[in-house]
Structure formats: C-alpha cells, structure tokens
Enzyme design. Structure first.
Site: not given
Ligand code: COA
Length: 246
Positions: A106, A126
């Site tokens: 966004e 989301e």
């Molecule tokens: N908010 C808070 N923490 C987040 C985050 C977010 N939007 N995105 C990633 N993190 C954190 C994870 O919880 C993890 O924390 P930890 O090390 O304490 O477990 C760390 O960042 C690494 O993320 P991880 O998921 O293990 O990495 P990945 O390479 O496997 O996946 C993503 C990367 C970006 C695909 C995945 O983290 C993800 O889908 N994030 C959420 C995206 C999302 O839904 N965003 C919209 C929010 S409204």
C-alpha cells in the site's frame, strides 16, 4: 530519524528504510518517519529499503494488541500519511525488491511510480489474516490496475511477481538492478519543470469531480511561469530546455 536514512543527492532525495527485522514490518512510528522524509523533500524522492524486503507489511505482532478503536485510529493515521505521500509536491518513486506485502505494498501504491525487480513478490494478503487493506490499498489498486484486478487480488490475497505487476500496469518499470532503474527515472523526472510535475500529479491523482475546473486553472497558471516560457522558446529554437523551477 530512527528508521529512515535520508540522503540529499542534489536533484534527488534517497530515503532508505531499515528496521531491526530484514523484512521491514511497519509500525506507525516508521510510517511517520517515511511521511516526514517525503514532506521535507524539495526533490524527487526515491524510497527504498535495506534487507530482504521493501516491506512485508504492517507489524502483525502489534495487530494482536489492537481493539477496534485502536485499529481504526491506526488506519486513520496510516491513511493520512499515505495521502500525504500521494499529494506531496514532488514525485515519489518506490524502489521495490524482495517483498512488498500488505501495508508495504500500500505504501508503494501511495507513491507515484513503482520500480521493481522482476522476481519481487507483491500482494495484499490481508484477507488471509481475516482483515482487509487499511491504508487506502483497495482504492489505489483499483485506480491503478482496474476494478476486476483489484477485486481479484484483494479477495484472494495472492502473491504475484514484479514481472506480473509490470504486465498489469501496477509497476512502471522492472529491472534486476531496481535501484539503478529507479535512479534513472528520478534523474529523468528531475530535469522536468517542477511546477508542471506538481500540477500533473495533482490533476491526475485528484478526484474526478474536481478535475475539470482544476485543470483549466492550473493550465492557466502554468502560462505565467518562466519555465513554460523557457519550454516554448526551447521547442521553437530546437534546443534542450533548462528549467529552473520558476
Ligand atoms: N509483521 C510482523 N512480523 C513479521 C511480518 C509482519 N508483517 N512479516 C514477517 N515477520 C516476522 C516473522 O514473524 C518472523 O519472525 P520470527 O523470526 O520472530 O519468527 C520473521 O519476520 C521472519 O519471517 P518468516 O515468515 O520466518 O520469513 P520467510 O522468509 O519464511 O517468509 C514472508 C517471508 C514475508 C513471506 C512472511 O514472513 C510473511 O508472509 N509475512 C507476513 C506478510 C503479511 O501478511 N503482511 C500483511 C500484514 S497486514
């Protein structure tokens, strides 16, 4: 600022986001800093990030502590910051690599231009969290990509690549060196007359009902500027114009 490094590169401002997490999740403090970096700039802004992502979206950890009122306040302030970027006097380019998800995407949509690596991963996921985009993403995606695509991408939350985003018109340019490409675009824009750029942005991004009167008024005002005179003269004399922002 704690999360944003601002570098004045003459005609371009380079704003770089770096948080403790290489995925750069966003909280309101970070968003305020981004808004401030943009509003303080008198030059074209290139907004980019260090780490593994442009931004993986709003910090989901904070979501767990929010009630409806708090979420409403968060979205309201987020909206104000995004609107501030969208209505800033200067062009703002989002340089995307890694992930641009949720609030991170966004933020990129609130910018005027998006330059991405072909393999970047973009989404409004989301819906997969049981919520919806809260920073204007539904409307901005609809305006940029059309109703059908916005509805599909918001309703499925599916991830798509920078390459696909380019094909859908969501991303303006792609390059494996996204920073080089973003700086090239910034350079190109920095040579344009600032008042025309400012008005082009205001006209194209303003709501349709204000459009016609606004366009006439701004068209008129531009004729009073030295830059328009320089532009006309340069064209007629077959030379490159030198705009001074006057
Ligand atoms: N908010 C808070 N923490 C987040 C985050 C977010 N939007 N995105 C990633 N993190 C954190 C994870 O919880 C993890 O924390 P930890 O090390 O304490 O477990 C760390 O960042 C690494 O993320 P991880 O998921 O293990 O990495 P990945 O390479 O496997 O996946 C993503 C990367 C970006 C695909 C995945 O983290 C993800 O889908 N994030 C959420 C995206 C999302 O839904 N965003 C919209 C929010 S409204």
């Amino acid at each position: 600022m704690k999360y944003i490094t601002v570098e004045d590169m003459g005609k371009i401002t380079l704003a770089t986001l770096k948080t403790d997490n290489p995925l750069n999740p966003l909280n309101i403090e970070i968003l305020r800093e981004i808004g401030e970096a943009v509003s303080n700039s008198r030059n074209v802004v290139v907004l980019n990030s260090e780490g593994r992502a442009f931004s993986a979206g709003a910090d989901i950890k904070n979501f767990t502590k929010m009630n409806a009122n708090m979420a409403h306040r968060f979205a309201s302030e987020g909206h104000d910051i995004m609107n501030g970027i969208a209505s800033a006097d200067v062009p703002v380019i989002a340089a995307i690599h890694g992930y641009a998800l949720g609030g991170g995407f966004e933020l990129a949509l609130a910018c005027d231009f998006r330059v991405s690596t072909p393999d970047a991963k973009l989404a409004l996921p989301e819906i997969t969290l049981g919520i919806l985009p809260g920073f204007g993403g539904t409307q901005r995606l609809k305006a940029i990509a059309g109703e059908g695509r916005a509805l599909e991408l918001v309703s499925t939350g599916r991830t798509f690549t920078g390459q696909e985003a380019k094909e859908m018109g969501i991303v303006n340019r792609i390059s494996t060196d996204h920073m080089e490409e973003a700086m090239k675009l910034a350079e190109e824009l920095s040579e344009k007359p600032p008042l025309s750029l400012k008005y082009a942005k205001a006209l194209i991004r303003s709501p349709p009902d204000e459009f016609y009167e606004d366009e006439k008024e701004k068209f008129g005002v531009l004729f009073e500027s030295k830059d328009s005179k320089e532009g006309f003269d340069a064209f007629l004399n077959k030379r490159k114009p030198k705009f001074k922002g006057e």
